[in-house]
Scaffold this motif. Structure first.
Motif, PDB file in Angstrom:
ATOM      1  N   ALA A  31     -37.986  77.048-117.790  1.00  8.70           N
ATOM      2  CA  ALA A  31     -37.447  77.485-116.499  1.00  8.70           C
ATOM      3  C   ALA A  31     -37.566  79.001-116.342  1.00  8.70           C
ATOM      4  CB  ALA A  31     -35.989  77.055-116.384  1.00  8.70           C
ATOM      5  N   PHE A  32     -37.194  79.749-117.376  1.00 10.29           N
ATOM      6  CA  PHE A  32     -37.272  81.202-117.299  1.00 10.29           C
ATOM      7  C   PHE A  32     -38.722  81.664-117.224  1.00 10.29           C
ATOM      8  CE2 PHE A  32     -33.064  81.123-119.750  1.00 10.29           C
ATOM      9  CZ  PHE A  32     -32.328  81.194-118.583  1.00 10.29           C
ATOM     10  N   SER A  33     -39.622  80.946-117.897  1.00 17.17           N
ATOM     11  CA  SER A  33     -41.043  81.299-117.852  1.00 17.17           C
ATOM     12  C   SER A  33     -41.601  81.130-116.444  1.00 17.17           C
ATOM     13  CB  SER A  33     -41.835  80.431-118.838  1.00 17.17           C
ATOM     14  OG  SER A  33     -41.391  80.631-120.163  1.00 17.17           O
ATOM     15  N   PRO A 142     -35.221  78.555-107.920  1.00 22.48           N
ATOM     16  CA  PRO A 142     -34.948  77.109-107.795  1.00 22.48           C
ATOM     17  C   PRO A 142     -35.828  76.194-108.633  1.00 22.48           C
ATOM     18  CG  PRO A 142     -34.861  78.141-105.647  1.00 22.48           C
ATOM     19  CD  PRO A 142     -35.395  79.171-106.597  1.00 22.48           C
ATOM     20  N   LEU A 143     -37.103  76.541-108.787  1.00 20.04           N
ATOM     21  CA  LEU A 143     -37.984  75.662-109.541  1.00 20.04           C
ATOM     22  C   LEU A 143     -37.490  75.488-110.978  1.00 20.04           C
ATOM     23  CD1 LEU A 143     -40.514  74.008-108.994  1.00 20.04           C
ATOM     24  CD2 LEU A 143     -41.878  75.904-109.896  1.00 20.04           C
ATOM     25  N   GLY A 144     -36.809  76.508-111.479  1.00 19.92           N
ATOM     26  CA  GLY A 144     -36.268  76.403-112.829  1.00 19.92           C
ATOM     27  C   GLY A 144     -35.216  75.322-112.967  1.00 19.92           C
ATOM     28  N   TYR A 145     -34.476  75.032-111.869  1.00 23.24           N
ATOM     29  CA  TYR A 145     -33.444  73.992-111.945  1.00 23.24           C
ATOM     30  C   TYR A 145     -34.038  72.635-112.259  1.00 23.24           C
ATOM     31  CZ  TYR A 145     -30.885  77.501-109.280  1.00 23.24           C
ATOM     32  OH  TYR A 145     -30.327  78.651-108.837  1.00 23.24           O
ATOM     33  N   THR A 146     -35.256  72.425-111.793  1.00 18.16           N
ATOM     34  CA  THR A 146     -35.903  71.148-112.065  1.00 18.16           C
ATOM     35  C   THR A 146     -35.928  70.891-113.569  1.00 18.16           C
ATOM     36  OG1 THR A 146     -37.302  71.357-110.105  1.00 18.16           O
ATOM     37  CG2 THR A 146     -38.024  69.814-111.811  1.00 18.16           C
ATOM     38  N   PHE A 147     -36.312  71.902-114.319  1.00 16.14           N
ATOM     39  CA  PHE A 147     -36.397  71.741-115.771  1.00 16.14           C
ATOM     40  C   PHE A 147     -35.016  71.706-116.413  1.00 16.14           C
ATOM     41  CE2 PHE A 147     -40.269  73.802-114.287  1.00 16.14           C
ATOM     42  CZ  PHE A 147     -41.222  72.924-114.787  1.00 16.14           C
ATOM     43  N   GLY A 148     -34.080  72.495-115.884  1.00 12.18           N
ATOM     44  CA  GLY A 148     -32.729  72.460-116.412  1.00 12.18           C
ATOM     45  C   GLY A 148     -32.081  71.100-116.248  1.00 12.18           C
ATOM     46  N   ARG A 149     -32.258  70.499-115.057  1.00 13.61           N
ATOM     47  CA  ARG A 149     -31.668  69.177-114.812  1.00 13.61           C
ATOM     48  C   ARG A 149     -32.386  68.093-115.601  1.00 13.61           C
ATOM     49  NH1 ARG A 149     -26.967  70.919-113.906  1.00 13.61           N
ATOM     50  NH2 ARG A 149     -26.608  71.886-111.869  1.00 13.61           N
ATOM     51  N   LEU A 150     -33.685  68.263-115.818  1.00 13.30           N
ATOM     52  CA  LEU A 150     -34.386  67.324-116.695  1.00 13.30           C
ATOM     53  C   LEU A 150     -33.821  67.402-118.110  1.00 13.30           C
ATOM     54  CD1 LEU A 150     -38.112  67.671-115.530  1.00 13.30           C
ATOM     55  CD2 LEU A 150     -36.550  65.761-115.111  1.00 13.30           C
ATOM     56  N   GLY A 151     -33.444  68.609-118.520  1.00 13.11           N
ATOM     57  CA  GLY A 151     -32.799  68.770-119.820  1.00 13.11           C
ATOM     58  C   GLY A 151     -31.469  68.033-119.877  1.00 13.11           C
ATOM     59  N   ASN A 152     -30.695  68.113-118.788  1.00 10.03           N
ATOM     60  CA  ASN A 152     -29.432  67.358-118.710  1.00 10.03           C
ATOM     61  C   ASN A 152     -29.687  65.865-118.805  1.00 10.03           C
ATOM     62  OD1 ASN A 152     -28.309  69.716-116.249  1.00 10.03           O
ATOM     63  ND2 ASN A 152     -27.611  69.591-118.366  1.00 10.03           N
ATOM     64  N   PHE A 153     -30.753  65.406-118.139  1.00  7.26           N
ATOM     65  CA  PHE A 153     -31.087  63.983-118.168  1.00  7.26           C
ATOM     66  C   PHE A 153     -31.449  63.545-119.583  1.00  7.26           C
ATOM     67  CE2 PHE A 153     -34.262  60.562-117.897  1.00  7.26           C
ATOM     68  CZ  PHE A 153     -33.519  59.597-117.232  1.00  7.26           C
ATOM     69  N   ILE A 154     -32.265  64.335-120.261  1.00 10.08           N
ATOM     70  CA  ILE A 154     -32.661  64.003-121.631  1.00 10.08           C
ATOM     71  C   ILE A 154     -31.433  63.958-122.540  1.00 10.08           C
ATOM     72  CG2 ILE A 154     -33.937  64.836-123.653  1.00 10.08           C
ATOM     73  CD1 ILE A 154     -36.024  65.953-121.683  1.00 10.08           C
ATOM     74  N   ASN A 155     -30.485  64.849-122.301  1.00 12.02           N
ATOM     75  CA  ASN A 155     -29.243  64.846-123.077  1.00 12.02           C
ATOM     76  C   ASN A 155     -28.337  63.673-122.723  1.00 12.02           C
ATOM     77  OD1 ASN A 155     -29.782  67.075-124.606  1.00 12.02           O
ATOM     78  ND2 ASN A 155     -28.427  68.469-123.502  1.00 12.02           N
TER      79      ASN A 155
END
Length: 319
Positions: A31-33, A142-155
């Motif tokens: 996300a930060f990248s 905002p595009l970073g949230y996509t990856f952050g929320r995918l991380g929540n899903f994986i968790n």
């Protein structure tokens, strides 16, 4: 015919079993990248005078502020106890019962405040317009949230309310409900779930992490990047930030109706006729803490946009 989805058994929070490397942390790096790359695109297009080193420093300042703010908001407002108020040295302690667990509690709204403060400190140190920087980061974030929320899903965390929709999902770590409750039996019977009287039943829930990844991430990004950003030169500095705050606050407010409120907090403002069960949707007038923060965001964004618009009008008159 299956009327729900079972959380894939092959998904594991750990990248390599036994090692403290988790997909959630990697998603933050991704996300930060992406945020850095999108800031660099704006710099190369001449939309803001940031070179590669300055862009990286801006991201780092925002990251530090984001982590500090997200963690502080999480433990001080969402924890629901006074533990961290009386044990502040534990707020950033990444171990639990001798195991490395990182910082599992992070609040978006606290992260936003922290990132804004980080950006403000950067603007003062390097003599940049804070509002221009805020717009630049707002278009990229905002595009970073996509990856952050995918991380929540994986968790398997931050799952939604109980649902009978065919795409609802049974999360293995979600709390089960006693079949002594009539509503639990009704949902289970509707979905054809077998159970014994009095037994605990894990019911399907909205995959709200994926809803947020799509709408708070991809949809909001497309709107800001391709609709608002091209008008940047015609707008006052800060309008990008205003649109970001209003857009995110509005989307998140709606999606909170699908997401289960924190069990230790429940509804902060329960104005609906029914508010006894946070596991299912009962009324549009029952509000979680996240929704109240979102309302504050929307109100701030609107007032901020009006102030910017009025200030620009005054400047045009003087010119």
């Amino acid at each position: 015919m299956t009327q729900f989805i079972t959380f894939p058994s092959w998904i594991s929070p750990e990248i390599i079993p036994g090692l403290p490397l988790r997909w959630y942390g990697l998603m933050y790096v991704v996300a930060f990248s992406f945020a850095y790359l999108l800031i660099r695109i704006q710099g190369r297009k001449g939309e803001i005078s940031l070179d590669a080193d300055q862009s990286l420093n801006l991201v780092l300042y925002c990251i530090v502020g984001l982590i500090l703010g997200a963690r502080l908001f999480s433990v001080l407002f969402y924890d629901g106890t006074l533990y961290y108020w009386t044990h502040p040295w534990m707020i950033f302690w990444p171990f639990q019962d001798g195991r490395f667990v990182g910082l599992p509690g992070m609040s978006y709204h606290g992260g936003l405040v922290g990132a804004i403060i980080g950006g403000y400190v950067f603007s003062k140190r390097y003599a940049f317009s804070f509002l221009a920087l805020a717009d630049t980061v707002g278009y990229a974030a905002p595009l970073g949230y996509t990856f952050g929320r995918l991380g929540n899903f994986i968790n398997g965390e931050l799952f939604g309310r109980v649902s009978t929709k065919p795409w609802a999902m049974i999360f293995p770590n979600a709390p089960s409900f006693s079949s002594n409750y009539a509503w639990v039996r009704t949902v289970a019977d509707t979905l054809g779930l077998s159970y014994q009287n009095g037994a605990m039943v894990n019911l399907p829930r909205h995959p709200s992490q994926l809803y947020e990844a799509l709408f708070e991430g991809i949809v909001l990004f497309l709107f800001l990047w391709f609709v608002i950003r091209p008008r940047r030169q015609k707008m006052s500095e800060g309008m990008g930030l205003a649109w970001y705050v209003i857009g995110y606050g509005s989307i998140r407010f709606v999606l909170e109706y699908f997401r289960a409120p924190d069990e230790n907090l429940g509804y902060i403002l329960a104005l609906g006729k029914e508010s006894d069960n946070i596991a299912i949707f009962q009324s549009f007038f029952n509000f979680s803490l996240g929704q109240l923060f979102c309302l504050a965001m929307i109100l701030f964004g609107i007032i901020f946009a009006l102030v910017l618009h009025r200030r620009k009008g005054v400047q045009n008159v003087h010119h």
